[in-house]
Design a protein around this motif. Sequence first.
Motif: not given
Length: 300
Positions: A168-170, A190-191, A208-218
């Motif tokens: 996904v691209l946000d 997710v980018t 990070q607080r929601n435990g998805v920092d290894t899935i969401v990239f910035t």
Amino acid sequence: MPAADAQSPISWLQITVTSARAALAEAVFEQFDAEAVTVLDVGSEMAVENAPHEHPDFEASRIVGLFRQGTSAAPIESALRDALGDAAEIAVATLENEDWASAWLAQHPPLRFGQRLWIAPHNAPVDADDDAIVVRLDPGLAFGTGTHPTTALCLEWLAAADLTGRHVLDYGCGSGILSIAAARLGAASVTAVDIDDQALRATRENAQRNGVDTIVFTPAMDAITAQTFDIVIANILAKPLIALAPTLSAHAAADAPLVLSGLLSRQIDAVKNAYVRTFDFGPGASQDDWIRLDARRQSV
């Protein structure tokens, strides 16, 4: 849009307008770079969104815009008068940071989107089933919380979509609320990109607080120029959506859904015209006068 950090100013310019034309007032606040916008019923201090898919049509609303310390109120008041007429009631105040945060928490109960997606402050109890997906976000500068119609429309789309294994691209991630929701709902990656470095920092912290920092990239925007994605979401405003049509089109893989939000009903044709050569549009959705356009990238 940026999120609050330790360097945030200690007070804010708050402009409150009472009008039956909430969407126009919101649009004015957006044009002047409001850090947060909340819509309230004139008879209540609760946020407009109280239940999934239930959006009351208030005869009049109280629209509250929050601006950085030092923002001049005069041009914003003038623009509100031009858009809403002299009958609109406008109040200007200075609000201390801690007072605003407390008020935000009181005004924003947990919100549900679809069957199991919830957005809630970290300390708010959520009466949800065991399989519920709860995204936790606390108040910050101009960050998406699900209360604004444009964000709510995107969250409703995500809650109903099959995101399992999708990339996904946000585009224009702000607080990262859509990115985090997509990741928690099963996206493989997710980018999240934004022109504001503070927004990217907020997205990383919230992920990070929601435990998805290894899935969401910035990554930086120029680092993804050659990438395509299974789903493209852009919750910004009409003019940027039009200007970004070539960019977002290039990022959408064949048959990829495209979700566009942040436009008013009168802007539908202009935005569609920018994408119609490469996308087929579906029915979309609306809340108040805000519109979400749903489309799919043509195969050839």
